[in-house]
Design a protein around this motif. Structure first.
Motif, mmCIF file in Angstrom:
data_model
loop_
_atom_site.group_PDB
_atom_site.id
_atom_site.type_symbol
_atom_site.label_atom_id
_atom_site.label_comp_id
_atom_site.label_asym_id
_atom_site.label_seq_id
_atom_site.Cartn_x
_atom_site.Cartn_y
_atom_site.Cartn_z
ATOM 1 N N VAL A 38 0.841 -1.197 0.000
ATOM 2 C CA VAL A 38 0.000 0.000 0.000
ATOM 3 C C VAL A 38 0.877 1.249 0.000
ATOM 4 O O VAL A 38 0.608 2.223 -0.719
ATOM 5 N N ILE A 41 2.165 2.188 -3.432
ATOM 6 C CA ILE A 41 1.167 2.809 -4.301
ATOM 7 C C ILE A 41 0.932 4.271 -3.909
ATOM 8 O O ILE A 41 0.776 5.132 -4.774
ATOM 9 N N TYR A 42 0.957 4.550 -2.602
ATOM 10 C CA TYR A 42 0.471 5.846 -2.136
ATOM 11 C C TYR A 42 1.535 6.807 -1.589
ATOM 12 O O TYR A 42 1.394 8.024 -1.751
ATOM 13 N N LEU A 62 -1.345 8.570 -8.464
ATOM 14 C CA LEU A 62 -1.436 7.254 -7.840
ATOM 15 C C LEU A 62 -1.575 6.184 -8.901
ATOM 16 O O LEU A 62 -2.538 6.178 -9.673
ATOM 17 N N HIS A 65 -1.736 -1.576 -8.832
ATOM 18 C CA HIS A 65 -2.872 -2.493 -8.750
ATOM 19 C C HIS A 65 -2.892 -3.127 -7.368
ATOM 20 O O HIS A 65 -1.998 -3.909 -7.023
ATOM 21 N N TRP A 66 -3.909 -2.786 -6.602
ATOM 22 C CA TRP A 66 -4.018 -3.331 -5.263
ATOM 23 C C TRP A 66 -4.782 -4.650 -5.241
ATOM 24 O O TRP A 66 -4.460 -5.558 -4.480
ATOM 25 N N SER A 142 5.580 -0.769 -12.394
ATOM 26 C CA SER A 142 4.560 -1.250 -11.468
ATOM 27 C C SER A 142 4.338 -2.750 -11.585
ATOM 28 O O SER A 142 3.488 -3.298 -10.884
ATOM 29 N N SER A 320 -11.712 -2.286 -6.140
ATOM 30 C CA SER A 320 -10.390 -2.394 -5.509
ATOM 31 C C SER A 320 -9.324 -2.874 -6.485
ATOM 32 O O SER A 320 -8.193 -3.148 -6.086
ATOM 33 N N GLN A 322 -7.508 -1.422 -8.881
ATOM 34 C CA GLN A 322 -6.294 -0.602 -8.983
ATOM 35 C C GLN A 322 -6.084 0.203 -7.714
ATOM 36 O O GLN A 322 -5.516 -0.284 -6.757
ATOM 37 N N VAL A 323 -6.529 1.438 -7.689
ATOM 38 C CA VAL A 323 -6.286 2.323 -6.546
ATOM 39 C C VAL A 323 -7.627 2.635 -5.891
ATOM 40 O O VAL A 323 -8.398 3.454 -6.412
ATOM 41 N N VAL A 326 -8.684 7.001 -4.825
ATOM 42 C CA VAL A 326 -8.046 7.786 -5.886
ATOM 43 C C VAL A 326 -7.841 9.242 -5.492
ATOM 44 O O VAL A 326 -7.032 9.947 -6.093
#
Length: 670
Positions: A38, A41-42, A62, A65-66, A142, A320, A322-323, A326
């Motif tokens: 996480v 990604i953030y 952002l 892929h979560w 990514s 859920s 991707q992000v 957002v």
């Protein structure tokens, strides 16, 4: 032949349950991997949440892929437990390679990432750099890219996880390849075809592929097919493919300690079955083709993520993918949701005051080369051995005068290739879609057979469980097998018809990109080149006609950088032999060789062919009359006095036609 039955239930019933400490270690790994994922990604700053999260701590754009990532992290940690307890050599293939933050996080937790990238160390600053670089200018992609330790499968293009996995398993009898197949990926044609790879696996001389079908139910915005069919239909499908399926389903609300215990039991049962099959195969008591185990792994998409965002359900839904948040940088509400999400993993229990991982997190990580991220097989150049090559000159055809003799260039090359197979029984294979004989390479069957572990019948031609020729009527499968074979340190050739090689255009693109990126990574050792031998070419399709005429694959190839691709156009037997010898000695290239299989004139002696191939272009005064004012006529090529190393391709040059019609000729076009 019928599939061998799996071990009886009694054989695996008395299996010890994992203890509390092991469960705690599994959960600590999972929480740490999820937290780091996480964060990648953030987070731009405040990596360990040592202060309240603010907008400036969050990346302005952002990406990532979560949805698939927590499942990958869960599987990686549990596989580590088995590897440590059973001293297993294994590698991990993330079919949903866009779950890159998870794979990167796991390699960091194992320690391999910091060993390779010294600035991404186990400190608070190292964690910050790990997070900041992800999908960020000057950082890393990514996906599970070449920059990711332990990866041989980028996963940016879906469909090839199993093909790559089986390619790595061939001739690696002690290796287990855990291949995670995303349920979106499972809808692609190449992946659906690749389930049949188990009919080509020898349980004695090859390794094991453990397919794990990761059903989280959704693609970007649509449900996935295999997640929405009745469970018995799905299990019947897997049995029909020749597997023994093991079903595992997790609910978002189930306590994590219970989830870990249940899956540990499934994984132990699977590895017990694998050990039993390998034992019986080694003893000679295995009857028929084994029904290798596979796992149907059903979990919520975006597991452990936000359950709801802006009043919409998120965990367990396509939202859920991707992000999920957002607007985490732009709205106070999303910033607070992100902080709650990150703190749900209790980072204060995972990292000490200096930012180092606490011992519990890494307690189950294997040591040294048993780590999936540092297994040499996943950095194939480390284990690659040069081929023991016969002298191609010994296979030369006699050419008293240009054009005086004729021959089938690929037939002679097949005789030479047969000797390569004889001398390299564990490191060289020939791949093709049912065209080895058609392309006049049948001499290899004097040395080996086609690998085949399905039913055989009287009259079958050269089928055996441990052959060196891999034929299946799927160009995707053949290329995927070869890529996995090369990236795990071996050598091979893919032979096909020129017109139909277009089927793997995008696979060629992906492999060329992999090689391009790998050349910038000092820790990735060079791998053997991917060699295409394309026959049945456009100029000699007398009987098949227009449907079999298309030289356009070359157009695609020459769009790539010259440090990655080479195209060769040998025009007779001796130039083909010289060219193929050169290609099989090269590394880190895609070599495309287009050669005729039909009877044609032989133009050059072997010495002349070697000299010509070394130069790359030449003028033959016997082949035409030069126009005054153009390039002066020269004599036939003489033996080279200072020959370039055959391990590296020659500089760029340009093709200029066939020697029978023009005086200038070229063996390679770039």
């Amino acid at each position: 032949m019928t599939p061998a039955p799996p071990p009886s239930a009694a054989a695996t019933a008395e299996r010890r349950e994992v203890d509390e400490q092991t469960v705690a270690a599994l959960d600590a790994w999972w929480r740490a991997a999820n937290y780091l994922s996480v964060g990648q990604i953030y987070l731009l700053g405040n990596a360990l949440l040592r202060e309240p999260l603010r907008a400036e701590h969050i990346k302005p754009r952002l990406l990532g892929h979560w949805g698939t990532t927590p499942g990958l992290n869960f599987l990686y940690g549990h596989l580590n437990r088995v590897i440590g307890e059973r001293d297993t050599s294994a590698i991990f293939i993330a079919g949903p390679g866009h779950g890159g933050p998870g794979v990167v996080a796991c390699t960091y937790l194992e320690g391999t990432y910091s060993e390779i990238y010294g600035d991404i160390d186990r400190t608070a600053a190292g964690v910050q750099r790990l997070m900041r670089q992800f999908s960020f200018p000057g950082g890393i992609p990514s996906h599970a890219a070449p920059q990711t330790p332990g990866s041989i499968h980028e996963g940016g293009e879906l469909g090839y996880a199993l093909s790559h996995a089986y390619g790595a398993a061939f001739d690696n009898p002690d290796l287990v390849v855990a291949a995670v197949v995303g349920d979106g990926e499972a809808e692609t044609g190449p992946l659906a075809t690749s389930w049949h790879s188990n009919k080509f696996l020898d349980p004695v001389t090859d390794g094991v592929v453990l397919p794990i079908l990761h059903l989280n139910g959704w693609k970007i915005a649509n449900p996935t097919v295999l997640a929405r069919i009745p469970e018995e239909e799905l299990l019947s499908l897997m049995r029909g493919y020749g597997h023994t399926p093991h079903l595992f389903s997790a609910d978002a609300d189930e306590p994590h300690d219970s989830v870990h215990r249940r899956f540990a039991g499934v994984l132990d049962a699977v590895f017990d079955e694998i050990a039993d099959i390998k034992r019986r195969a080694a003893e000679g008591s295995l009857e028929g083709r084994p029904a290798w185990p596979m796992i149907v792994f059903r979990t919520p998409k975006g597991w452990t993520g936000p359950k709801e965002v802006d009043g919409q359900p998120t965990e367990g839904t396509w939202r859920s993918h991707q992000v999920p948040l957002v607007n985490a940088r732009d709205t106070e509400e999303h910033t607070r949701l992100l902080e709650e999400w990150l703190r749900s993993y209790r980072p204060e229990e995972l990292f000490d005051d200096d930012g180092a991982l606490v011992p519990l997190v890494t307690a189950l990580a294997p040591k040294r080369e048993r780590r999936m991220s540092s297994n040499p097989v996943a950095n194939g150049g480390l284990v690659r051995r040069d081929l023991r090559m016969p002298d191609f000159r010994d296979y030369a055809v006699d050419v008293p005068e240009p054009g005086q003799t004729t021959g089938e260039a690929t037939r002679r090359t097949g005789e030479w290739m047969a000797e390569i197979m004889r001398r390299n029984p564990e490191t060289f294979r020939l791949f093709g879609p049912d065209e080895v004989n058609s392309n006049r390479l049948g001499a290899v069957f004097e040395v080996t057979d086609r690998q085949w572990n399905a039913v055989t019948q009287e009259g079958d031609d050269h089928l055996a469980p441990n052959g060196r020729v891999m034929e299946m009527l799927s160009e995707h499968q053949c290329q995927g097998w070869l890529e996995g074979y090369l990236l795990s340190g071996r050598h091979g050739v893919f032979t096909s018809y020129e017109a139909f090689i277009h089927i793997v255009d995008s696979m060629f693109n992906q492999h060329a990109k992999w090689l391009e990126e790998s050349q910038h990574l000092s820790w990735r050792a060079p791998v053997a080149s991917l060699n295409y031998l394309l026959s049945s070419h456009v100029w000699r399709q007398d009987h098949n006609g227009f449907s079999h005429q298309d030289p356009g694959f070359i157009d695609l190839v020459v769009n790539k950088k010259a440090n990655v691709v080479r195209v060769y156009l040998p025009f007779d037997t001796n130039t083909l032999l010289s060219t193929m010898d050169h290609c099989l000695r090269s590394t880190d290239y895609v070599n495309v060789v287009v050669a005729g299989k039909q009877p044609t004139a032989n133009w050059l002696t072997m010495d002349e062919a070697v000299a010509h191939c070394t130069r790359g272009i030449g003028i033959f005064d016997w082949a035409g009359t030069e126009v005054e004012g153009r390039i002066p006529t020269s004599s036939s090529p003489a033996p080279a006095t200072s020959r370039r190393s055959r391990r590296s391709p020659p500089p760029r040059s340009s093709a200029s036609g066939c020697p029978s019609s023009r005086s200038a000729s070229s063996t390679w076009s770039i």
